[in-house]
Design a protein around this motif. Structure first.
Motif, PDB file in Angstrom:
ATOM      1  N   ALA A 274      13.826  10.156   6.472  1.00 13.76           N
ATOM      2  CA  ALA A 274      12.920   9.718   5.412  1.00 13.76           C
ATOM      3  C   ALA A 274      12.700   8.211   5.471  1.00 13.76           C
ATOM      4  O   ALA A 274      11.573   7.719   5.310  1.00 13.76           O
ATOM      5  CB  ALA A 274      13.477  10.127   4.048  1.00 13.76           C
ATOM      6  N   VAL A 275      13.778   7.464   5.718  1.00 13.23           N
ATOM      7  CA  VAL A 275      13.641   6.009   5.867  1.00 13.23           C
ATOM      8  C   VAL A 275      12.760   5.692   7.075  1.00 13.23           C
ATOM      9  O   VAL A 275      11.901   4.802   7.023  1.00 13.23           O
ATOM     10  CB  VAL A 275      15.028   5.351   6.032  1.00 13.23           C
ATOM     11  CG1 VAL A 275      14.879   3.865   6.376  1.00 13.23           C
ATOM     12  CG2 VAL A 275      15.843   5.523   4.754  1.00 13.23           C
ATOM     13  N   GLY A 276      12.941   6.439   8.160  1.00  5.67           N
ATOM     14  CA  GLY A 276      12.100   6.245   9.334  1.00  5.67           C
ATOM     15  C   GLY A 276      10.634   6.504   9.033  1.00  5.67           C
ATOM     16  O   GLY A 276       9.748   5.792   9.523  1.00  5.67           O
ATOM     17  N   GLY A 277      10.364   7.518   8.228  1.00  6.39           N
ATOM     18  CA  GLY A 277       8.987   7.805   7.851  1.00  6.39           C
ATOM     19  C   GLY A 277       8.358   6.655   7.083  1.00  6.39           C
ATOM     20  O   GLY A 277       7.192   6.300   7.297  1.00  6.39           O
ATOM     21  N   VAL A 278       9.127   6.047   6.192  1.00  5.38           N
ATOM     22  CA  VAL A 278       8.629   4.897   5.440  1.00  5.38           C
ATOM     23  C   VAL A 278       8.328   3.734   6.382  1.00  5.38           C
ATOM     24  O   VAL A 278       7.309   3.037   6.248  1.00  5.38           O
ATOM     25  CB  VAL A 278       9.655   4.479   4.370  1.00  5.38           C
ATOM     26  CG1 VAL A 278       9.240   3.157   3.718  1.00  5.38           C
ATOM     27  CG2 VAL A 278       9.788   5.570   3.311  1.00  5.38           C
ATOM     28  N   LEU A 279       9.209   3.508   7.378  1.00  2.00           N
ATOM     29  CA  LEU A 279       8.972   2.438   8.347  1.00  2.00           C
ATOM     30  C   LEU A 279       7.729   2.711   9.180  1.00  2.00           C
ATOM     31  O   LEU A 279       6.968   1.786   9.502  1.00  2.00           O
ATOM     32  CB  LEU A 279      10.187   2.265   9.256  1.00  2.00           C
ATOM     33  CG  LEU A 279      11.391   1.531   8.661  1.00  2.00           C
ATOM     34  CD1 LEU A 279      12.558   1.531   9.645  1.00  2.00           C
ATOM     35  CD2 LEU A 279      11.015   0.105   8.282  1.00  2.00           C
ATOM     36  N   CYS A 280       7.507   3.973   9.565  1.00  2.00           N
ATOM     37  CA  CYS A 280       6.287   4.338  10.304  1.00  2.00           C
ATOM     38  C   CYS A 280       5.049   3.964   9.500  1.00  2.00           C
ATOM     39  O   CYS A 280       4.108   3.352  10.018  1.00  2.00           O
ATOM     40  CB  CYS A 280       6.263   5.835  10.598  1.00  2.00           C
ATOM     41  SG  CYS A 280       7.285   6.350  11.976  1.00  2.00           S
ATOM     42  N   LEU A 281       5.051   4.350   8.243  1.00  2.00           N
ATOM     43  CA  LEU A 281       3.906   4.058   7.384  1.00  2.00           C
ATOM     44  C   LEU A 281       3.724   2.548   7.215  1.00  2.00           C
ATOM     45  O   LEU A 281       2.604   2.029   7.304  1.00  2.00           O
ATOM     46  CB  LEU A 281       4.096   4.722   6.023  1.00  2.00           C
ATOM     47  CG  LEU A 281       4.114   6.253   6.018  1.00  2.00           C
ATOM     48  CD1 LEU A 281       4.488   6.769   4.634  1.00  2.00           C
ATOM     49  CD2 LEU A 281       2.766   6.817   6.435  1.00  2.00           C
ATOM     50  N   ALA A 282       4.836   1.833   6.994  1.00  2.00           N
ATOM     51  CA  ALA A 282       4.749   0.394   6.781  1.00  2.00           C
ATOM     52  C   ALA A 282       4.274  -0.330   8.040  1.00  2.00           C
ATOM     53  O   ALA A 282       3.413  -1.225   7.973  1.00  2.00           O
ATOM     54  CB  ALA A 282       6.112  -0.151   6.347  1.00  2.00           C
ATOM     55  N   GLY A 283       4.823   0.051   9.199  1.00  2.00           N
ATOM     56  CA  GLY A 283       4.433  -0.609  10.443  1.00  2.00           C
ATOM     57  C   GLY A 283       2.983  -0.361  10.792  1.00  2.00           C
ATOM     58  O   GLY A 283       2.244  -1.282  11.180  1.00  2.00           O
ATOM     59  N   ALA A 284       2.542   0.889  10.679  1.00  2.00           N
ATOM     60  CA  ALA A 284       1.150   1.200  10.982  1.00  2.00           C
ATOM     61  C   ALA A 284       0.216   0.496  10.005  1.00  2.00           C
ATOM     62  O   ALA A 284      -0.834  -0.027  10.391  1.00  2.00           O
ATOM     63  CB  ALA A 284       0.933   2.713  10.942  1.00  2.00           C
ATOM     64  N   ALA A 285       0.605   0.479   8.736  1.00  2.00           N
ATOM     65  CA  ALA A 285      -0.223  -0.207   7.738  1.00  2.00           C
ATOM     66  C   ALA A 285      -0.319  -1.702   8.046  1.00  2.00           C
ATOM     67  O   ALA A 285      -1.394  -2.303   7.953  1.00  2.00           O
ATOM     68  CB  ALA A 285       0.356   0.007   6.338  1.00  2.00           C
ATOM     69  N   PHE A 286       0.804  -2.310   8.433  1.00  2.00           N
ATOM     70  CA  PHE A 286       0.812  -3.736   8.761  1.00  2.00           C
ATOM     71  C   PHE A 286      -0.106  -4.023   9.949  1.00  2.00           C
ATOM     72  O   PHE A 286      -0.804  -5.039   9.990  1.00  2.00           O
ATOM     73  CB  PHE A 286       2.237  -4.186   9.080  1.00  2.00           C
ATOM     74  CG  PHE A 286       2.385  -5.664   9.296  1.00  2.00           C
ATOM     75  CD1 PHE A 286       2.394  -6.548   8.225  1.00  2.00           C
ATOM     76  CD2 PHE A 286       2.512  -6.179  10.586  1.00  2.00           C
ATOM     77  CE1 PHE A 286       2.525  -7.921   8.423  1.00  2.00           C
ATOM     78  CE2 PHE A 286       2.646  -7.544  10.800  1.00  2.00           C
ATOM     79  CZ  PHE A 286       2.650  -8.417   9.711  1.00  2.00           C
ATOM     80  N   ALA A 287      -0.137  -3.100  10.917  1.00  2.00           N
ATOM     81  CA  ALA A 287      -0.921  -3.312  12.130  1.00  2.00           C
ATOM     82  C   ALA A 287      -2.417  -3.137  11.895  1.00  2.00           C
ATOM     83  O   ALA A 287      -3.235  -3.904  12.407  1.00  2.00           O
ATOM     84  CB  ALA A 287      -0.448  -2.363  13.228  1.00  2.00           C
ATOM     85  N   ILE A 288      -2.793  -2.122  11.135  1.00  2.00           N
ATOM     86  CA  ILE A 288      -4.214  -1.777  11.050  1.00  2.00           C
ATOM     87  C   ILE A 288      -4.859  -2.106   9.711  1.00  2.00           C
ATOM     88  O   ILE A 288      -6.087  -2.079   9.601  1.00  2.00           O
ATOM     89  CB  ILE A 288      -4.439  -0.279  11.350  1.00  2.00           C
ATOM     90  CG1 ILE A 288      -3.833   0.597  10.240  1.00  2.00           C
ATOM     91  CG2 ILE A 288      -3.876   0.090  12.712  1.00  2.00           C
ATOM     92  CD1 ILE A 288      -4.077   2.087  10.437  1.00  2.00           C
ATOM     93  N   ALA A 289      -4.061  -2.430   8.687  1.00  2.00           N
ATOM     94  CA  ALA A 289      -4.634  -2.652   7.352  1.00  2.00           C
ATOM     95  C   ALA A 289      -5.721  -3.729   7.326  1.00  2.00           C
ATOM     96  O   ALA A 289      -6.760  -3.530   6.686  1.00  2.00           O
ATOM     97  CB  ALA A 289      -3.528  -2.994   6.354  1.00  2.00           C
ATOM     98  N   PRO A 290      -5.538  -4.894   7.997  1.00  2.00           N
ATOM     99  CA  PRO A 290      -6.604  -5.905   7.937  1.00  2.00           C
ATOM    100  C   PRO A 290      -7.949  -5.388   8.447  1.00  2.00           C
ATOM    101  O   PRO A 290      -8.988  -5.647   7.844  1.00  2.00           O
ATOM    102  CB  PRO A 290      -6.065  -7.033   8.829  1.00  2.00           C
ATOM    103  CG  PRO A 290      -4.583  -6.870   8.777  1.00  2.00           C
ATOM    104  CD  PRO A 290      -4.364  -5.385   8.728  1.00  2.00           C
TER     105      PRO A 290
END
Length: 328
Positions: A274-290
């Motif tokens: 579950a923690v890994g899933g949160v990191l996946c979401l956070a990392g992808a969001a950080f990369a593509i959000a802008p």
């Protein structure tokens, strides 16, 4: 005047649908893999996709490559994506649990992000690389938390081979989209993959006769949605977005897979996963959000790093509109 998507957010909406469909495919493969061998499952999957895409061919929405060299390149890409990659991925999951297989396959976005900067001249920002690495650390945690046993050496080799095929196919597709429309490329590629898998026909006939209806329908689902529809949308998104940036969105797939397994199969993820899933979401969001936020601003164009939006697209030259094509 240069052509752009009717709204710059459309490529990202398309990519979101693709990620959801690809995440669901891990669940279906897990179930159907008990009844079908890797080659037979791939043949049934791409055959179903070919049937769904047939109306595009009959309605004249497929325009053949203009030269023999382009024909060879598109056919080779189709065999790599829709035959070799799928067979190798299915085979890897015979030796690895789904979480570990997902971790290995999702090395591909990191490969694509780096290769896009080195080979395609796309902007290789620190933010993009940092987001990819954070998301990949989440994938590692998902694998450790959800793993059901020891690693198989052959399974690891197959998983890495699948990642390389994935990355190479994305990079090749990005280059070919400058010369071939995304819809045409998808249809020709799926047909090429189907023809390449015909040697598995005897195994498919034998296994389909013994497989339960649920498994048969599951593999047909793989062909209709995660293959035919998803790859039409993926080609459209890749036409208007940088390969490295778009591929980083697939880092969401392991987290989405965990969530779908929780909702549909009632599989509660271990805390570490579950923690890994949160990191996946956070990392992808950080990369593509802008890039996504820029696309959502009123009046802004889809000027993503590496986007083909600055040049007239193949769709404009050929009249091909993949997002509004039949069956898309």
């Amino acid at each position: 005047m240069h052509p752009f998507p009717s709204h710059p957010a459309l490529p990202w909406l398309a990519a979101s649908g693709v990620m959801l469909m690809w995440a669901s495919s891990f669940l279906v493969i897990r179930v159907a893999g008990h009844d079908f061998s890797p080659g037979a499952m791939t043949l049934l999957r791409v055959s179903a996709a070919s049937v769904v895409l047939l109306p595009l061919l009959l309605l004249g929405r497929v325009r053949p490559p203009r030269t023999a060299r382009l024909w060879a390149a598109v056919l080779g890409w189709g065999v790599a994506w829709f035959a070799l990659y799928l067979v190798v991925l299915n085979a890897a999951e015979l030796f690895l649990d789904a979480a570990t297989a997902a971790m290995l396959v999702n090395l591909a976005p990191l490969i694509v992000a780096v290769a896009s900067g080195l080979l395609l001249g796309e902007a290789l920002s620190v933010r993009l690389l940092a987001g990819v690495l954070v998301a990949f650390s989440g994938i590692v945690l998902i694998s450790v938390g959800a793993s059901t046993g020891g690693l198989s050496g052959l399974g690891v080799v197959l998983g890495l081979a699948a990642a390389l095929l994935y990355a190479g196919s994305v990079l090749a597709q990005k280059l070919l989209l400058a010369h071939v429309g995304s819809t045409s490329m998808t249809v020709i590629g799926v047909v090429a993959g189907t023809l390449a898998c015909l040697p598995f026909a005897p195994a498919l006939i034998s296994e389909a006769g013994a497989a339960p209806l649920g498994s048969l329908l599951g593999v047909v689902y793989l062909g209709v949605f995660p293959t035919a529809l998803a790859f039409l949308l993926w080609g459209y998104a890749l036409t208007h977005t940088g390969a490295g940036l778009l591929s980083s969105s697939s880092l969401l797939v392991p987290a989405l897979t965990l969530g779908l397994a929780w909702l549909l199969l009632r599989e509660v993820p271990p805390p570490l996963a579950a923690v890994g899933g949160v990191l996946c979401l956070a990392g992808a969001a950080f990369a593509i959000a802008p890039a996504v936020l820029r696309a959502l601003r009123p009046g802004r164009r889809a000027d993503y790093p590496g986007s083909t939006a600055r040049e007239p697209s193949v769709e404009a030259r050929t009249g091909e509109d993949p997002i509004h094509a039949p069956c898309a």
